[in-house]
Design an enzyme around this catalytic site. Sequence first.
Site, PDB file in Angstrom:
ATOM      1  N   CYS A  30      15.733   2.889 -75.489  1.00 28.65           N
ATOM      2  CA  CYS A  30      15.414   3.172 -76.957  1.00 28.65           C
ATOM      3  C   CYS A  30      15.781   1.711 -77.573  1.00 28.65           C
ATOM      4  O   CYS A  30      16.543   0.929 -77.260  1.00 28.65           O
ATOM      5  CB  CYS A  30      17.006   3.854 -77.243  1.00 28.65           C
ATOM      6  SG  CYS A  30      17.516   3.549 -79.063  1.00 28.65           S
ATOM      7  N   GLU A  31      14.829   1.231 -78.535  1.00 29.77           N
ATOM      8  CA  GLU A  31      14.756  -0.068 -78.983  1.00 29.77           C
ATOM      9  C   GLU A  31      15.967  -0.354 -80.188  1.00 29.77           C
ATOM     10  O   GLU A  31      15.867  -1.225 -80.657  1.00 29.77           O
ATOM     11  CB  GLU A  31      13.422  -0.168 -79.870  1.00 29.77           C
ATOM     12  CG  GLU A  31      13.152   0.548 -81.080  1.00 29.77           C
ATOM     13  CD  GLU A  31      11.779   0.238 -81.532  1.00 29.77           C
ATOM     14  OE1 GLU A  31      10.946  -0.366 -80.785  1.00 29.77           O
ATOM     15  OE2 GLU A  31      11.509   0.422 -82.689  1.00 29.77           O
ATOM     16  N   HIS A  32      16.498   0.898 -80.505  1.00 24.03           N
ATOM     17  CA  HIS A  32      17.622   0.807 -81.498  1.00 24.03           C
ATOM     18  C   HIS A  32      19.021   0.490 -80.870  1.00 24.03           C
ATOM     19  O   HIS A  32      19.715  -0.117 -81.429  1.00 24.03           O
ATOM     20  CB  HIS A  32      17.792   1.923 -82.662  1.00 24.03           C
ATOM     21  CG  HIS A  32      16.498   2.087 -83.365  1.00 24.03           C
ATOM     22  ND1 HIS A  32      15.801   3.301 -83.427  1.00 24.03           N
ATOM     23  CD2 HIS A  32      15.728   1.082 -83.955  1.00 24.03           C
ATOM     24  CE1 HIS A  32      14.697   3.322 -84.058  1.00 24.03           C
ATOM     25  NE2 HIS A  32      14.622   1.977 -84.365  1.00 24.03           N
ATOM     26  N   HIS A  33      19.061   0.896 -79.552  1.00 24.50           N
ATOM     27  CA  HIS A  33      20.427   1.040 -79.001  1.00 24.50           C
ATOM     28  C   HIS A  33      20.368   0.186 -77.653  1.00 24.50           C
ATOM     29  O   HIS A  33      21.212  -0.335 -76.736  1.00 24.50           O
ATOM     30  CB  HIS A  33      21.048   2.267 -78.946  1.00 24.50           C
ATOM     31  CG  HIS A  33      21.582   2.765 -80.025  1.00 24.50           C
ATOM     32  ND1 HIS A  33      20.437   3.754 -80.722  1.00 24.50           N
ATOM     33  CD2 HIS A  33      22.493   2.550 -81.053  1.00 24.50           C
ATOM     34  CE1 HIS A  33      21.122   4.109 -81.751  1.00 24.50           C
ATOM     35  NE2 HIS A  33      22.429   3.473 -82.026  1.00 24.50           N
ATOM     36  N   GLN A  90      10.498   7.401 -79.269  1.00 25.86           N
ATOM     37  CA  GLN A  90       9.520   8.342 -78.764  1.00 25.86           C
ATOM     38  C   GLN A  90       8.465   8.605 -79.337  1.00 25.86           C
ATOM     39  O   GLN A  90       7.280   8.781 -78.497  1.00 25.86           O
ATOM     40  CB  GLN A  90      10.422   9.677 -78.298  1.00 25.86           C
ATOM     41  CG  GLN A  90       9.676  10.657 -77.527  1.00 25.86           C
ATOM     42  CD  GLN A  90      10.554  11.712 -77.005  1.00 25.86           C
ATOM     43  OE1 GLN A  90      11.930  11.727 -77.000  1.00 25.86           O
ATOM     44  NE2 GLN A  90       9.957  12.937 -76.969  1.00 25.86           N
ATOM     45  N   HIS A 101      17.601  11.401 -74.629  1.00 24.78           N
ATOM     46  CA  HIS A 101      18.024   9.777 -75.347  1.00 24.78           C
ATOM     47  C   HIS A 101      19.403   9.674 -75.054  1.00 24.78           C
ATOM     48  O   HIS A 101      20.269  10.414 -75.498  1.00 24.78           O
ATOM     49  CB  HIS A 101      17.687   9.805 -76.464  1.00 24.78           C
ATOM     50  CG  HIS A 101      16.397   9.854 -77.119  1.00 24.78           C
ATOM     51  ND1 HIS A 101      15.653   8.864 -77.680  1.00 24.78           N
ATOM     52  CD2 HIS A 101      15.515  10.667 -76.836  1.00 24.78           C
ATOM     53  CE1 HIS A 101      14.184   9.085 -77.988  1.00 24.78           C
ATOM     54  NE2 HIS A 101      14.060  10.360 -77.369  1.00 24.78           N
ATOM     55  N   CYS A 123      21.197   7.422 -75.962  1.00 18.49           N
ATOM     56  CA  CYS A 123      22.039   6.915 -77.314  1.00 18.49           C
ATOM     57  C   CYS A 123      22.551   8.018 -78.023  1.00 18.49           C
ATOM     58  O   CYS A 123      23.359   7.927 -78.796  1.00 18.49           O
ATOM     59  CB  CYS A 123      21.044   5.971 -78.061  1.00 18.49           C
ATOM     60  SG  CYS A 123      19.760   6.654 -78.558  1.00 18.49           S
TER      61      CYS A 123
HETATM   62 ZN   LIG Z   1      18.995   4.895 -79.783  1.00 14.01          ZN
END
Ligand SMILES: [Zn+2]
Length: 229
Positions: free
Chosen positions: A121-124, A162, A190, A192
């Site tokens: 995941c590019e956010h976490h 995704q 995910h 996250c």
């Molecule tokens: Zn994430």
Amino acid sequence: MSTETTSKANGQLNGFTDEAIGDDHLFTSLDTPMKANAFDMSNEEKKKRISILFSEIMDVMGLDLTDDSLQGTPDRVAKMYIEEIFSGLDPKNKPKMALFENKYQYNQMLVEKNITFYSNCEHHFVPIIGKAHIAYKSSGKVIGLSKLNRIVQYYAKRPQVQERLTNQIANELKTVLETEDVAVIIDAKHLCVSSRGVQDDTSTTVTTYYGGEFNNASKILELQNYLNN
Ligand SMILES: [Zn+2]
């Protein structure tokens, strides 16, 4: 597909705050956002830099980097980022595609299902683990079955969301196979969402792309039947 859809104003991206993007996993464009000079630095230099910066993170967290078990971690993480889990950022690692003539005259759909992939995941920066299912109808050209798998792995080995992963795979298939008749279905977990945040361990996320002839209720039903059996 247009990739010129990103605008950042007043600290907001496409009207969303950084916080909303991160925790609600919104994405902004088809292309992975990269700097223009992303490949000016060699992989060896990148690994050296990441190792230094990662030891800084560990140090700030209070970990003792002189401990035998932790000593090699910054180098290991740097090597893993560049050579393995984020190797799909580098266009040099894109799988080479050889097209074959469709000599068998097979003109129905081909489905390659249950392609396991690991992404992040590019956010976490925690794992996304899932399965991709791919279908296409030949326009007269075919590719080796293992290439479908390799395309999935290449785009998965990037910091991702995704929806973008789904569209990037579909776009690549359309370009390579010279047809709009392509379908991509991704079902993924995910970490996250399961190991932090709302801590839901049972939910998975499904994203789909139905292009050309696949964008049709009876074709989607046929495809779903293959996937359920
Ligand atoms: Zn994430």
